[in-house]
Structures are given as C-alpha cells and as structure tokens.
Design an enzyme around this catalytic site. Structure first.
Site, PDB file in Angstrom:
ATOM      1  N   ASP A 198       0.865  -1.187   0.000  1.00  0.00           N
ATOM      2  CA  ASP A 198       0.000   0.000   0.000  1.00  0.00           C
ATOM      3  C   ASP A 198       0.897   1.231   0.000  1.00  0.00           C
ATOM      4  O   ASP A 198       1.775   1.360   0.868  1.00  0.00           O
ATOM      5  CB  ASP A 198      -0.901   0.022   1.239  1.00  0.00           C
ATOM      6  CG  ASP A 198      -2.026  -0.997   1.159  1.00  0.00           C
ATOM      7  OD1 ASP A 198      -2.101  -1.718   0.144  1.00  0.00           O
ATOM      8  OD2 ASP A 198      -2.819  -1.073   2.119  1.00  0.00           O
TER       9      ASP A 198
ATOM     10  N   ASP B 180     -15.190  -3.720  -1.555  1.00  0.00           N
ATOM     11  CA  ASP B 180     -14.806  -3.459  -0.167  1.00  0.00           C
ATOM     12  C   ASP B 180     -16.070  -3.292   0.663  1.00  0.00           C
ATOM     13  O   ASP B 180     -16.880  -2.412   0.383  1.00  0.00           O
ATOM     14  CB  ASP B 180     -13.949  -2.199  -0.092  1.00  0.00           C
ATOM     15  CG  ASP B 180     -12.756  -2.250  -1.039  1.00  0.00           C
ATOM     16  OD1 ASP B 180     -12.251  -3.368  -1.268  1.00  0.00           O
ATOM     17  OD2 ASP B 180     -12.343  -1.197  -1.543  1.00  0.00           O
TER      18      ASP B 180
END
Length: 238
Positions: free
Chosen positions: A8, A129
């Site tokens: 990330d 998500d």
C-alpha cells in the site's frame, strides 16, 4: 490458492492503514522497490499495489513507483486507487499494469466500468470493499445502497470474472479473515475468481482459506508485522 503479497503506497512510502483510516497509517519502508524486491526474491511474480493517495484524490500519485517496480523487477502488478473512468483504465494498462482494480468507478461511473469490463474483461477486477455488509467506495468513505449480492449478479451478467473482496472491519487488524463471508460468496458465485483480503494474521489463516477453496488471498500487514514469513506464504502459493 494463489498468495498475492501487498504493498500500500501513501506519499511514495509503503504503509498499512488500520480499518481504512488514513490517520492511522504505519510506515514500513520509504522505498517501495525494497519491499517488492523481497517479494520477487522469495519467488512471487505477481503483487498487489494500492495507491492510497489515488483512492482519496482520484489521481495516480504513486504511479512512478509502481512503474519502477514493474520495469526493474519484471513482475506483474495489479493495482487500484484513483480509477474513475475508462480512460484511467486504458492509461494504467498502457503504463504496464497487468490488472486494474475498480471499486469507486464501478459504483459512481457504472457506464465506464461496464465499458472497461467488456473491453478488457481478463484484466478487470471488481474491488468489492465491504463496510457493515455494504459496498464502500471513495477511499472507503462512502457506501452504496444496492444489495451486494444483487450488484454482483448484475456485474457477472456483464462479464465480470474476478472479485477482490475486503472486509474493512478486518483490514489491518490481524484478527483473522472473514472466512465465512468468502465461503458464502464462493458458494453463491462459484464461477467468479475470488480474492480474499483483510485480516490475515498467520499461516493458519491461509490454510483455512485454502481449505475453503478460495482462489487467492492478499497478504499485507501479517508479513510487515512478522506474523508470517515469505517462506510460509510461498508454501501455500500455487
């Protein structure tokens, strides 16, 4: 099961968020290529990279770092964050990405998402998500009203083949993945390639997901916090 190491990126640095909160970012390395090289040397040829700036700002802030990883290491990368329209998908694929993950675009610009799905079917991943059972988008700051299963059914009819599902309540917590969620999704949609994401804490979690016939899993914080080794990840990777 395929194990996909994760990076990330926030402001060019390797970080992990806690439950998607930008103010709770832990920095693990200031040079992404260092981490990607570790993955490459361990035998992984495909990694998962999220542009956290992009997810929030809608522009590819960290793309230069991603391109460096691809060109220097010769590995394939799937990426998400900041993709809002069909032209963005085309731009990233032209830049050398192997697969593109769309979440906000699929909700906020469905016409372009479906166009991308039809044009680049094998390279498109739906980033689903989930926050309290609803699909979250825009950096996990908003949630969609449409029922998750109904939305998936519609997308499969449009040609969707691959879904990356993250339980936000588990993300970055090292509390174990929501295996029941993934099993229910795989049972309802067996034709979909399902990538589990969020909550993996150790090798046992990977074993459970593998035994549940989940197609792939993204591993991030468990590696960075030394709860699982690259060798353990590789042992379950096929």
């Amino acid at each position: 099961m395929k194990v996909i190491p994760a990076i990330d990126l926030l402001n060019g640095q390797v970080v992990r968020l806690h439950k998607g909160k930008y103010e709770e970012a832990t920095i693990y390395d200031k040079e992404p290529l260092n981490i990607a090289t570790q993955f490459k040397e361990a035998g992984f040829d495909h990694i998962h990279i999220v542009d956290l700036n992009g997810a929030k700002e809608g522009k590819f802030v960290n793309l230069p770092h991603i391109k460096n990883i691809i060109s220097d290491l010769g590995i394939s990368v799937q990426t998400g964050g900041g993709i809002r329209k069909l032209a963005d998908v085309e731009f990233l694929l032209d830049a050398g990405l192997s697969k593109v993950i769309c979440s906000s675009m699929a909700i906020k610009n469905e016409a372009d998402w479906i166009a991308a799905l039809k044009k680049y079917q094998d390279q498109m991943i739906l980033g689903m998500d989930l926050k309290d059972g609803k699909i979250a988008y825009s950096g996990w700051l908003e949630t969609a009203e449409e029922d998750t299963f109904h939305f998936l059914e519609r997308m499969i009819d449009e040609g969707l083949q691959e879904v990356l599902c993250t339980d936000i309540s588990k993300d970055g917590t090292l509390s174990g993945p929501n295996t029941e969620l993934y099993i229910s999704l795989k049972k309802a949609f067996p034709e979909i390639k399902l990538i589990a994401s969020g909550g993996v804490s150790d090798q046992e979690d990977l074993i459970l997901l593998d035994e549940a016939d989940i197609d792939a899993v993204v591993v991030g914080k468990a590696f960075y916090e030394h709860h699982i080794t690259l060798e353990q990840m590789k042992s379950l990777h096929n």
